[in-house]
Design an enzyme around this catalytic site. Structure first.
Site, PDB file in Angstrom:
ATOM      1  N   GLU A 216       4.979  58.339  11.425  1.00 30.52           N
ATOM      2  CA  GLU A 216       5.763  58.531  12.662  1.00 30.52           C
ATOM      3  C   GLU A 216       6.730  59.755  12.330  1.00 30.52           C
ATOM      4  O   GLU A 216       6.966  60.661  13.061  1.00 30.52           O
ATOM      5  CB  GLU A 216       6.615  57.111  12.802  1.00 30.52           C
ATOM      6  CG  GLU A 216       7.361  57.447  13.958  1.00 30.52           C
ATOM      7  CD  GLU A 216       8.485  56.245  14.048  1.00 30.52           C
ATOM      8  OE1 GLU A 216       9.647  56.287  13.739  1.00 30.52           O
ATOM      9  OE2 GLU A 216       7.773  54.981  14.197  1.00 30.52           O
TER      10      GLU A 216
ATOM     11  N   LYS B 121       4.320  48.581   7.344  1.00 32.39           N
ATOM     12  CA  LYS B 121       5.140  49.223   8.381  1.00 32.39           C
ATOM     13  C   LYS B 121       5.796  50.507   7.568  1.00 32.39           C
ATOM     14  O   LYS B 121       6.087  51.140   8.601  1.00 32.39           O
ATOM     15  CB  LYS B 121       6.348  48.193   8.527  1.00 32.39           C
ATOM     16  CG  LYS B 121       7.492  48.500   9.655  1.00 32.39           C
ATOM     17  CD  LYS B 121       6.884  48.971  10.971  1.00 32.39           C
ATOM     18  CE  LYS B 121       7.953  49.143  12.059  1.00 32.39           C
ATOM     19  NZ  LYS B 121       9.176  49.989  11.677  1.00 32.39           N
TER      20      LYS B 121
END
Length: 291
Positions: free
Chosen positions: A171, A164
């Site tokens: 991102e 993550k």
């Protein structure tokens, strides 16, 4: 199955609802009594049947550590704790060792989906022993998007949060690229409708993505982002990604530059950071700073 869920904020509250919609029982606890189903962790644990699964969805660091410490005293051998917050993977290893000393399992789970996860499902990356993962699997299946993809047993303890973390680093870089392109388009005189240029990219182009869709949403709400201050916070995972890259001698120039761009936003009113702030608000409900 039954699940105890600790932390019912923007993510946790929606996750409780999605799991219930799948037919499972969720008993939620939050320090905000208006959100909670029970009044204490003791009551939550007491209402669950063994082997218990308790999912922790609180801020990383001390709040998570304190919750794990309390659960270590309340749970029994064979129970499992899941950390679904944004903890650093090195903390997972410490939590797993602490709980294993009492016979309690531990699974770390990176969760992506933001405020849209209730309807669209959450991308899940989890780490831990297969035996412990199996006890949580019905909840993973309830939370993930429909279809064959959207969740993964990434590896041993810490792998979920590490995956993550890298996801969030990527991102950062993707948002920075959209933001830089948007600022350049806004700057030149020849392009007279930047918002519609962005909209035109939503179909048929190689850069179409959900983030692009959210950028268009943000521009529909405020065409030139005039109402936003060019300031974007970082959650910490971008820093951890760069630190891990240094530790492993892996070059991450784009991700590193995007992190540093956020630092620059705190020194001036950056047009690019208006777009970053708008995107973070769109996908995660993160606060924005108004002018």
């Amino acid at each position: 199955m039954e699940l105890g869920l600790v932390g019912l904020g923007k993510m946790g509250g929606n996750m409780r609802e999605r799991i219930r919609r799948a037919g499972h029982t969720v008993i939620g606890y939050d320090r905000n009594a208006g959100l909670a189903d029970v009044h204490s962790l003791e009551e939550l644990v007491g209402k669950l049947s063994a082997p218990r699964v308790v999912w922790v969805m609180v801020p990383a660091g001390e709040p998570t550590q304190s919750t794990v410490d309390q659960l270590a005293e309340l749970l029994e051998p064979g129970d499992v704790v899941v950390d679904g917050g944004n903890s650093r993977w090195t903390d997972d290893e410490k939590h797993a060792e602490e709980l294993a000393a009492k016979g309690i399992g531990f699974v770390d789970c990176g969760v992506s989906g933001g405020v849209w996860g209730l309807e669209n499902g959450y991308a899940l990356m989890y780490g831990g022993d297969a035996e412990n993962v199996a006890k949580v699997q019905p909840v993973f299946d309830a939370l993930k998007p429909e279809g064959d993809f959207g969740s993964v047993h990434a590896g041993k303890v810490g792998a979920g949060h590490f995956a993550k973390m890298v996801h969030n680093g990527i991102e950062y870089a993707m948002m920075q690229a959209y933001a830089e392109g948007w600022e350049l388009l806004e700057k030149v005189d020849s392009v007279t409708d930047v918002r519609e240029v962005f909209r035109s990219w939503q179909e048929g182009t190689v850069i179409r993505s959900w983030l692009l869709d959210l950028a268009v949403n943000a521009l529909d709400e405020d065409e030139h982002l005039d109402g936003l201050r060019g300031y974007a916070q970082d959650s910490g995972e971008g820093r951890w990604t760069v630190e891990a890259a240094i530790d492993n001698a892996v070059p991450l120039p784009a991700i590193t530059a995007s992190l540093f761009a956020r630092f620059a936003s705190r020194q001036e009113d950056s047009p690019q950071m208006k777009m970053i702030a708008a995107l973070r608000n769109q996908f995660g409900g993160h606060a924005v700073e108004k002018k």
